[in-house]
Design an enzyme around this catalytic site. Structure first.
Site, short mmCIF file in Angstrom:
data_model
loop_
_atom_site.label_atom_id
_atom_site.label_comp_id
_atom_site.label_asym_id
_atom_site.label_seq_id
_atom_site.Cartn_x
_atom_site.Cartn_y
_atom_site.Cartn_z
N GLU A 26 3.95 5.79 -5.24
CA GLU A 26 4.09 6.01 -6.89
C GLU A 26 3.01 6.85 -7.41
OE1 GLU A 26 6.72 5.14 -8.28
OE2 GLU A 26 7.55 3.97 -6.48
N HIS A 40 4.25 10.20 -7.23
CA HIS A 40 5.08 10.93 -8.25
C HIS A 40 4.07 11.39 -9.49
CE1 HIS A 40 8.51 9.94 -6.59
NE2 HIS A 40 8.52 8.72 -6.67
N THR A 100 1.05 -1.46 -0.10
CA THR A 100 0.12 -0.06 0.04
C THR A 100 0.82 1.27 0.10
OG1 THR A 100 -1.82 -1.05 1.01
CG2 THR A 100 -1.86 1.11 1.33
#
Length: 187
Positions: free
Chosen positions: A123, A126, A117
């Site tokens: 990510e 980002h 998680t």
């Protein structure tokens, strides 16, 4: 005035008040910020569905001017999420509607003991325009792997939330220039 006339008059007045209130609440207020909706496609991320859902929920609960929603099957998506055997990586955003970034959720990090998680939320960060902040403590979602395998925090801190809010301020009109590089989150 007969009782029936009073009831009709009262009902009409109530309907008018309700209709006016509904119309007023349906129109967005000037102070209300525009919300950017970004669609994600996780159809190629088998085994990561729960982590992705939790990561998306974390971002949606912590920022107000961008919403992540699952794309319709076969539909267009700004964030394409795939499972890989490598290390997690993502294209640095902030992604805009109609554009596209890629998130790779790599099993190599999971095999080394990192939390799925946290990886997914990191990510996605980002994609929303946040770079890594390594080294960093567990309280910083974008510290990624430098926080260690015991860290399970998948919630952006106040600074991270503020940066994403800024990236999506004024809806899609905010211009943020990125170099489109892929950030590999290897330790």
């Amino acid at each position: 005035m007969p009782l029936v006339t009073w009831i009709k008059a009262g009902t009409s007045a109530t309907a008018l008040v309700l209709a006016t209130a509904g119309a007023a609440s349906a129109a967005p207020s000037v102070a209300q910020a525009a919300v950017v909706t970004l669609r994600y496609d996780d159809s190629r991320a088998a085994g990561w569905e729960a982590a992705i859902a939790a990561g998306v929920a974390s971002w949606n609960a912590n920022v107000t001017n961008v919403r992540l929603v699952e794309a319709a099957p076969g539909g267009a998506a700004e964030i394409v999420i795939v499972a890989t055997t490598g290390w997690p990586q993502a294209t640095l955003g902030p992604v805009r509607p109609g554009r596209q970034v890629r998130v790779e959720l790599g099993s190599q990090a999971v095999n080394q003991g990192y939390n799925k998680t946290r990886i997914a939320a990191h990510e996605l960060g980002h994609s929303l325009g946040l770079p890594d902040t390594k080294p960093g403590p567990c309280s910083q979602l974008m510290s990624g792997s430098s926080a260690g395998t015991a860290c399970t925090n998948a919630v952006p801190n106040a600074t991270e939330r503020s940066r994403v809010q800024s990236n999506y301020a004024n809806g899609v009109t905010t211009s943020v220039v990125t170099d489109g590089r892929t950030l590999v989150d290897a330790s």
